[in-house]
Design an enzyme around this catalytic site. Structure first.
Site, PDB file in Angstrom:
ATOM      1  N   GLY A   1     160.490  -2.915 145.100  1.00 60.81           N
ATOM      2  CA  GLY A   1     161.835  -3.255 145.552  1.00 60.81           C
ATOM      3  C   GLY A   1     161.921  -3.369 147.064  1.00 60.81           C
TER       4      GLY A   1
ATOM      5  N   GLU B   1     147.987   1.957 127.065  1.00 61.91           N
ATOM      6  CA  GLU B   1     146.941   1.323 127.877  1.00 61.91           C
ATOM      7  C   GLU B   1     145.838   2.321 128.231  1.00 61.91           C
ATOM      8  OE1 GLU B   1     149.395  -2.371 129.853  1.00 61.91           O
ATOM      9  OE2 GLU B   1     149.261  -0.557 131.039  1.00 61.91           O
TER      10      GLU B   1
HETATM   11  C1  LIG Z   1     151.460   3.926 135.435  1.00 61.90           C
HETATM   12  C2  LIG Z   1     152.570   2.916 135.538  1.00 61.90           C
HETATM   13  C3  LIG Z   1     152.424   1.665 134.944  1.00 61.90           C
HETATM   14  C4  LIG Z   1     153.428   0.723 135.047  1.00 61.90           C
HETATM   15  N1  LIG Z   1     153.256  -0.503 134.465  1.00 61.90           N
HETATM   16  C5  LIG Z   1     154.197  -1.445 134.604  1.00 61.90           C
HETATM   17  C6  LIG Z   1     154.000  -2.753 134.060  1.00 61.90           C
HETATM   18  O1  LIG Z   1     152.965  -3.032 133.440  1.00 61.90           O
HETATM   19  N2  LIG Z   1     154.986  -3.676 134.266  1.00 61.90           N
HETATM   20  C7  LIG Z   1     156.131  -3.375 134.961  1.00 61.90           C
HETATM   21  O2  LIG Z   1     156.978  -4.248 135.137  1.00 61.90           O
HETATM   22  N3  LIG Z   1     156.350  -2.157 135.453  1.00 61.90           N
HETATM   23  C8  LIG Z   1     155.412  -1.185 135.296  1.00 61.90           C
HETATM   24  N4  LIG Z   1     155.615   0.065 135.820  1.00 61.90           N
HETATM   25  C9  LIG Z   1     156.914   0.359 136.451  1.00 61.90           C
HETATM   26  C10 LIG Z   1     156.960  -0.208 137.863  1.00 61.90           C
HETATM   27  O3  LIG Z   1     155.801   0.136 138.576  1.00 61.90           O
HETATM   28  C11 LIG Z   1     158.211   0.307 138.540  1.00 61.90           C
HETATM   29  O4  LIG Z   1     159.323  -0.112 137.790  1.00 61.90           O
HETATM   30  C12 LIG Z   1     158.319  -0.217 139.959  1.00 61.90           C
HETATM   31  O5  LIG Z   1     157.247   0.262 140.734  1.00 61.90           O
HETATM   32  C13 LIG Z   1     159.650   0.194 140.578  1.00 61.90           C
HETATM   33  O6  LIG Z   1     159.708  -0.288 141.890  1.00 61.90           O
HETATM   34  P1  LIG Z   1     160.494   0.531 143.000  1.00 61.90           P
HETATM   35  O7  LIG Z   1     160.445  -0.294 144.233  1.00 61.90           O
HETATM   36  O8  LIG Z   1     161.785   0.976 142.470  1.00 61.90           O
HETATM   37  O9  LIG Z   1     159.628   1.855 143.190  1.00 61.90           O
HETATM   38  P2  LIG Z   1     158.109   2.027 143.589  1.00 61.90           P
HETATM   39  O10 LIG Z   1     157.346   0.764 143.392  1.00 61.90           O
HETATM   40  O11 LIG Z   1     157.658   3.236 142.862  1.00 61.90           O
HETATM   41  O12 LIG Z   1     158.163   2.324 145.137  1.00 61.90           O
HETATM   42  C14 LIG Z   1     158.793   3.461 145.651  1.00 61.90           C
HETATM   43  C15 LIG Z   1     158.241   3.679 147.057  1.00 61.90           C
HETATM   44  O13 LIG Z   1     159.067   4.612 147.712  1.00 61.90           O
HETATM   45  C16 LIG Z   1     158.271   5.537 148.410  1.00 61.90           C
HETATM   46  N5  LIG Z   1     159.051   6.763 148.515  1.00 61.90           N
HETATM   47  C17 LIG Z   1     159.574   7.500 147.517  1.00 61.90           C
HETATM   48  N6  LIG Z   1     160.277   8.533 148.001  1.00 61.90           N
HETATM   49  C18 LIG Z   1     160.195   8.450 149.344  1.00 61.90           C
HETATM   50  C19 LIG Z   1     160.719   9.229 150.409  1.00 61.90           C
HETATM   51  N7  LIG Z   1     161.463  10.317 150.195  1.00 61.90           N
HETATM   52  N8  LIG Z   1     160.429   8.877 151.681  1.00 61.90           N
HETATM   53  C20 LIG Z   1     159.664   7.792 151.937  1.00 61.90           C
HETATM   54  N9  LIG Z   1     159.145   7.009 150.957  1.00 61.90           N
HETATM   55  C21 LIG Z   1     159.425   7.336 149.684  1.00 61.90           C
HETATM   56  C22 LIG Z   1     157.021   5.678 147.543  1.00 61.90           C
HETATM   57  O14 LIG Z   1     155.923   6.135 148.309  1.00 61.90           O
HETATM   58  C23 LIG Z   1     156.836   4.253 147.034  1.00 61.90           C
HETATM   59  O15 LIG Z   1     156.006   3.493 147.872  1.00 61.90           O
HETATM   60  C24 LIG Z   1     154.623   1.023 135.738  1.00 61.90           C
HETATM   61  C25 LIG Z   1     154.777   2.279 136.346  1.00 61.90           C
HETATM   62  C26 LIG Z   1     153.751   3.218 136.249  1.00 61.90           C
HETATM   63  C27 LIG Z   1     153.901   4.563 136.898  1.00 61.90           C
END
Ligand SMILES: Cc1cc2nc3c(=O)[nH]c(=O)nc-3n(C[C@H](O)[C@H](O)[C@H](O)COP(=O)(O)OP(=O)(O)OC[C@H]3O[C@@H](n4cnc5c(N)ncnc54)[C@H](O)[C@@H]3O)c2cc1C
Length: 445
Positions: A16, A176
């Site tokens: 995101g 997986e």
């Molecule tokens: C093992 C696994 C497999 C997955 N497989 C799939 C798939 O096949 N297809 C799919 O669509 N989705 C999959 N997902 C889900 C997908 O990865 C998430 O929905 C997606 O990453 C969400 O994006 P995001 O930006 O909300 O959070 P994230 O990508 O998790 O990013 C959050 C970021 O915020 C940072 N952060 C958090 N808290 C803090 C803080 N307090 N201070 C500073 N930085 C912080 C973290 O370090 C991280 O870099 C999977 C998830 C996992 C765990």
């Protein structure tokens, strides 16, 4: 004095946050992207690091390197610990400074999710989850070390708990992972050991629901379940895990002895809702409006796994596509506001479909009315995952590794890396008895 540009603080460089930063490329803003780690992680391939197919460096890239050509972005490595909505500040801690205030004009919180043990945090010690690169390397160490220990063990009756792998949670990650461990033991490791037979290892997938991959169509769940069984995975459904300890798990009252239990059951959002002190859903995700802002705070956006938004009466799923589309939308909306243009239409998620891999050359794919399983679905999975890796260098490296693994069965990264090995004390060295001649010493390095 020159006017300060509008400052957009983005917390999180995951799917995101990165999409939001890129969407602000041409906006008249100064972007500060803060992440606690220095890399953007491609979480969908974490299980491949945990099962030694890929190395950690093949699924993650430094955030500052990804954004190096975007001159309006500054990347900071630090942990955000809170937000003051009134003062429009976030608090950041780094290695030697705590709670530094950082002002924003617009804020995008994209802090993702973390493991949830559903109120049983004591399980974490014995059943690591899979969310970060460190988790994946720890799981890989655990799996590979179990085989090393079993090979070194002189009492064959102890082999079975060392060679029993239990995965708790039959969602995409559990399916997986279990298929990948089964393939590892049946193909890659089969001829590498002398005293144990890796193919005798048990891989058990447990879930309290009635079918694996419950979010997919029933026909695909069934196909995945049949495929798992053909790979030798024991699928235990409709059974809850009562206990996890150092000796294994208790499933529906029955103990399964195992030294390797992996938690793939659930996640909970980051504490963004607590920082903001705003309404959250039952899981703790921040309730947002359909322009992705927090009610009464038009300058605060929350996107991805840590946000809660309903579409057509159902909450949006915690998947990468939702996070990316929301990140892009938030960036675009801020740009339009500053250019005096009308806002975009309310956010609507475009679901391109879902996939899961079940071992070598087999996946399931659901997109609209299309539901397919098998090799074609696996090819689509491979192409899409390569496309979404953050950098071309990773695409090339992962592609080459996959072709090699597919053709030879050999894994790319079967190294046990102990970051903090326990030092052997001189006292322990002097009191240790010499090993009997036929004994194979166990090393913890
Ligand atoms: C093992 C696994 C497999 C997955 N497989 C799939 C798939 O096949 N297809 C799919 O669509 N989705 C999959 N997902 C889900 C997908 O990865 C998430 O929905 C997606 O990453 C969400 O994006 P995001 O930006 O909300 O959070 P994230 O990508 O998790 O990013 C959050 C970021 O915020 C940072 N952060 C958090 N808290 C803090 C803080 N307090 N201070 C500073 N930085 C912080 C973290 O370090 C991280 O870099 C999977 C998830 C996992 C765990």
């Amino acid at each position: 004095m020159a006017e300060q540009p509008h400052t957009v603080v983005i917390v999180g460089g995951g799917f995101g946050g990165l999409a939001a930063a890129k969407a602000l490329r041409n906006a008249p803003v100064r972007v500060v992207l803060i992440d606690r780690s220095n890399h953007h992680l491609f979480q969908p391939l974490l299980y491949q690091v945990a099962t030694a197919v890929l190395g950690p460096g093949q699924i993650a890239s430094p955030i500052r390197n990804i954004l190096r050509d975007q001159s309006n972005v500054t990347v900071l490595m630090g942990e955000v610990t809170g937000v003051n909505k009134e003062a429009r500040q976030v608090f950041v801690s780094d290695v030697d400074r705590k709670g530094i205030p950082l002002s924003y004009d617009s804020l995008i919180l994209a802090t993702g999710a973390q493991h949830s043990y559903f109120g049983h945090d004591e399980f974490e010690r014995y059943a690591p989850g899979l969310k970060s690169l460190a988790d994946a390397v720890a799981v890989r160490n655990k799996v590979l070390k179990a085989f090393e220990q079993a090979e070194a063990e002189e009492d064959p009756s102890r082999h079975q708990d060392l060679l029993t792998f239990v995965l708790v949670g039959a969602g995409p990650t559990g399916v997986e992972m279990s298929a990948a461990i089964a393939t590892l033991v049946r193909n890659s490791l089969r001829s590498d050991f002398r005293r144990i037979n890796p193919t005798s290892a048990r891989v058990i997938l447990v879930d309290r629901s009635k079918r694996v991959l419950g979010s997919f169509a029933e026909s695909l769940s069934k196909a995945a379940s049949d495929r798992l069984k053909s790979l030798g995975v024991e699928v235990l459904l409709d059974r809850g895990v009562d206990e996890i300890d150092e000796d294994g798990v208790i499933v529906a009252g029955e103990r399964i002895a195992s030294k390797t239990v992996i938690w793939t059951a659930g996640v909970k959002p980051s504490p963004a809702g607590k920082w903001l002190g705003v309404e959250t859903d039952h899981a703790g995700r921040v309730r947002i409006q359909n322009d992705l802002t927090v009610p009464n705070h038009p300058q605060i956006f929350v996107v991805g796994d840590t946000a809660s938004l309903d579409q057509d009466g159902k909450p949006l799923p915690g998947v990468a596509q939702v996070a990316m589309q929301q990140g892009r939308y938030a960036g675009k909306l801020i740009h339009r506001r500053l250019s005096g243009e009308p806002p975009p239409k309310p956010f609507r998620y475009f679901d391109k479909g879902s996939m899961a891999v079940v071992g070598k050359g087999y996946a399931i794919l659901e997109s609209g009315k299309v539901a397919i399983s098998g090799f074609v679905a696996w090819m689509a999975w491979a192409a899409i995952h390569l496309e979404f890796l953050a950098q071309s260098s990773l695409r090339v490296s992962v592609f080459v590794q996959w072709v090699w693994t597919y053709m030879t069965g050999q894994r790319g990264s079967r190294i046990i890396v102990e970051h903090h090995p326990t030092p052997v004390t001189p006292a322990a060295e002097t009191t240790a008895k010499p090993a009997p001649e036929e004994h194979v010493p166990v090393s913890n390095r």
